[in-house]
Design a protein around this motif. Structure first.
Motif, short mmCIF file in Angstrom:
data_model
loop_
_atom_site.label_atom_id
_atom_site.label_comp_id
_atom_site.label_asym_id
_atom_site.label_seq_id
_atom_site.Cartn_x
_atom_site.Cartn_y
_atom_site.Cartn_z
N ASP A 38 56.33 -68.05 24.16
CA ASP A 38 55.71 -66.71 24.13
C ASP A 38 55.24 -66.37 22.72
O ASP A 38 54.15 -65.83 22.54
N TYR A 39 56.06 -66.67 21.72
CA TYR A 39 55.67 -66.43 20.33
C TYR A 39 54.39 -67.19 19.98
O TYR A 39 53.46 -66.64 19.38
N LEU A 40 54.36 -68.47 20.35
CA LEU A 40 53.24 -69.32 19.97
C LEU A 40 51.96 -68.90 20.68
O LEU A 40 50.87 -68.91 20.07
N MET A 41 52.05 -68.52 21.93
CA MET A 41 50.85 -68.10 22.66
C MET A 41 50.32 -66.78 22.11
O MET A 41 49.11 -66.61 21.93
N LYS A 42 51.21 -65.85 21.83
CA LYS A 42 50.77 -64.58 21.25
C LYS A 42 50.06 -64.81 19.93
O LYS A 42 49.01 -64.21 19.64
N CYS A 43 50.61 -65.68 19.11
CA CYS A 43 50.03 -65.99 17.81
C CYS A 43 48.66 -66.65 17.97
O CYS A 43 47.72 -66.35 17.22
N ALA A 44 48.52 -67.53 18.95
CA ALA A 44 47.24 -68.19 19.19
C ALA A 44 46.16 -67.19 19.56
O ALA A 44 45.01 -67.29 19.11
N PHE A 45 46.52 -66.21 20.38
CA PHE A 45 45.53 -65.24 20.86
C PHE A 45 45.18 -64.20 19.81
O PHE A 45 44.20 -63.46 19.98
N GLU A 46 45.94 -64.13 18.73
CA GLU A 46 45.59 -63.22 17.63
C GLU A 46 44.40 -63.73 16.83
O GLU A 46 43.71 -62.95 16.18
N GLN A 47 44.17 -65.02 16.85
CA GLN A 47 43.15 -65.62 16.01
C GLN A 47 41.74 -65.39 16.56
O GLN A 47 41.55 -65.36 17.78
N PRO A 48 40.74 -65.26 15.69
CA PRO A 48 39.35 -65.24 16.15
C PRO A 48 39.04 -66.52 16.93
O PRO A 48 39.61 -67.58 16.66
N LYS A 49 38.12 -66.41 17.89
CA LYS A 49 37.79 -67.55 18.74
C LYS A 49 36.46 -68.18 18.34
O LYS A 49 35.49 -67.48 18.08
N VAL A 50 36.46 -69.51 18.30
CA VAL A 50 35.26 -70.28 17.94
C VAL A 50 35.24 -71.54 18.80
O VAL A 50 36.15 -71.78 19.60
N THR A 51 34.21 -72.35 18.61
CA THR A 51 34.19 -73.67 19.23
C THR A 51 35.21 -74.57 18.54
O THR A 51 35.20 -74.71 17.32
N VAL A 52 36.10 -75.16 19.34
CA VAL A 52 37.08 -76.10 18.79
C VAL A 52 36.94 -77.45 19.48
O VAL A 52 36.75 -77.53 20.70
N HIS A 53 36.97 -78.50 18.69
CA HIS A 53 36.93 -79.87 19.20
C HIS A 53 38.14 -80.14 20.07
O HIS A 53 38.05 -80.78 21.10
N ARG A 54 39.30 -79.65 19.62
CA ARG A 54 40.59 -79.68 20.31
C ARG A 54 41.39 -80.95 20.05
O ARG A 54 42.57 -81.02 20.39
N ASP A 55 40.81 -81.96 19.44
CA ASP A 55 41.56 -83.15 19.06
C ASP A 55 40.96 -83.72 17.78
O ASP A 55 40.72 -84.92 17.65
N PHE A 56 40.77 -82.84 16.81
CA PHE A 56 40.04 -83.15 15.59
C PHE A 56 41.02 -83.72 14.57
O PHE A 56 41.56 -83.00 13.73
N HIS A 57 41.25 -85.03 14.64
CA HIS A 57 42.22 -85.65 13.73
C HIS A 57 41.74 -87.01 13.28
O HIS A 57 40.64 -87.46 13.65
N SER A 58 42.55 -87.68 12.50
CA SER A 58 42.13 -88.87 11.77
C SER A 58 41.79 -90.06 12.65
O SER A 58 41.13 -91.00 12.18
N ARG A 59 42.19 -90.06 13.91
CA ARG A 59 41.85 -91.17 14.79
C ARG A 59 40.68 -90.85 15.71
O ARG A 59 40.31 -91.69 16.54
N ASN A 60 40.14 -89.66 15.58
CA ASN A 60 38.95 -89.29 16.35
C ASN A 60 37.75 -89.02 15.45
O ASN A 60 36.75 -88.47 15.91
N LEU A 61 37.86 -89.41 14.19
CA LEU A 61 36.74 -89.32 13.25
C LEU A 61 36.49 -90.71 12.69
O LEU A 61 37.42 -91.38 12.22
N MET A 62 35.24 -91.14 12.74
CA MET A 62 34.87 -92.50 12.34
C MET A 62 34.15 -92.49 11.00
O MET A 62 33.37 -91.58 10.70
#
Length: 355
Positions: A189-213
């Motif tokens: 519940d804490y984590l979801m509430k915190c997530a929804f406080e943030q402004p919303k934008v386009t997110v890749h959703r798996d933007f990390h070192s093994r998904n960037l070439m």
């Protein structure tokens, strides 16, 4: 150590029938080209990701290509094709989709090569590469998000549920008390509430070192973007700087984060303390999800390659929990009850699986 009566499966084998179908499809596409292929076509397997997709390198008349087998019952190739077209038009370096068959789940893509951002980080190029990746992340944030699914409560709840289901219960065999279950739900519940406080934008959703070439032209190539959503503004930067494969000094991570947000208008009036909390907590959400996914990849999909990432990912979780009063109790619980089991459990599984 808690033991389990799980019977360890054998390694999965390639689906030879689908591989033959994919080869035939690619031959059909390339045989009409000048100097095209008319006979057997070798498909060289390359390292894949945490999905059911399989990737093969093939040499066509005009150079190397990537053939993708993405079973339609589990993979959304239509979204991949749609986003690839839109993002490429907006200047994001995603692979060209040369052709596709959505019914069969086949795609033929541009080949970005074999060099991951992950390798550059291991070679000590983190400052330069992260600066490049952070610039790219902010470009993705500016892309239109209205046509993307929303990272809503239902999806967040499902992702978090993977943690107790697959990691705590299925992998470690823990029998949670009602109080422990409730404590975990409170954290969710804490984590979801915190997530929804943030402004919303386009997110890749798996933007990390093994998904960037690391592409030959010096640009970063973006892959595995079919899960893009409209979501929390700090999600992708948390994915990048708090990925499960690298650990950096906390002070260094904070410096990168502050540099990242310095010119983002949506965060100009947000205090540094609030930004850091949002960053830490959305990163924690990802790490809890990953503990579940890495465990499921073994238990359900018979894949051992992500097991070695479990201890480090758990370390990430404990470190964040111990920094915040709302989460501290869970961090202590993990340190006492779970951490001592994980290393032995992973080693035991790898031995029994023969890897």
């Amino acid at each position: 150590m808690v033991t389990s009566n799980i019977k360890y499966p054998q390694r999965s084998t390639l689906n030879s029938d689908r591989r033959r179908q994919l080869a035939a499809w690619v031959i059909g596409l390339l045989s009409g080209e000048v100097g095209g292929i008319e006979e057997g076509l070798p498909l060289k397997p390359i390292v894949g990701d945490a999905s059911f997709r399989k990737y093969y390198r093939v040499m066509g008349p005009k150079g190397s290509l990537i053939a993708v087998d993405a079973p339609p019952e589990t993979e959304d190739s239509a979204m991949f094709v749609k986003i690839a077209k839109q993002w490429r038009q907006q200047g994001i370096n995603v692979p060209i989709v040369h052709d596709f068959n959505l019914e069969k789940g086949f795609m033929l893509l541009e080949d970005f090569g074999d060099h991951l951002l992950h390798e550059g980080l291991l070679a000590g190029q983190e400052d330069t590469l992260y600066a490049q990746a952070m610039t790219l992340s902010k470009k993705i944030q500016l892309l239109p998000s209205t046509e993307l699914p929303v990272y809503d409560e239902s999806l967040l709840q499902f992702e978090l549920s993977l943690y107790p289901q697959w990691f705590l219960k299925s992998l470690l065999g823990l029998q949670l008390t009602s109080n422990e279950e409730q404590a975990i739900n409170d954290i969710f519940d804490y984590l979801m509430k915190c997530a929804f406080e943030q402004p919303k934008v386009t997110v890749h959703r798996d933007f990390h070192s093994r998904n960037l070439m690391l592409c030959e032209d010096g640009r970063l190539g973006v892959i595995d973007f079919q899960g893009a959503l409209q979501g929390p503004i700090l999600y992708d930067i948390a994915s990048l700087l708090k990925d499960c494969y690298h650990v950096w000094p906390a002070k260094k991570v904070e410096q990168w984060l502050m540099s990242y947000i310095s010119d983002i208008p949506q965060l100009s009036s947000v205090s540094p303390a609030q930004v850091i909390k949002w960053f830490d907590w959305i990163g924690l959400q990802r790490h809890l999800k990953c503990l579940g996914i890495f465990s499921r990849l073994w238990l359900r999909d018979h894949r051992t390659s992500y097991l070695s990432n479990l201890p480090q990912t758990l370390d990430h979780v404990i470190a964040v929990c111990k920094q915040y009063s709302e989460l501290e109790h869970h961090g202590v619980w993990l340190e006492k009850r779970v951490l001592p089991q994980v290393l032995g459990r992973v080693e035991g599984i790898r031995e029994e699986a023969g890897v």
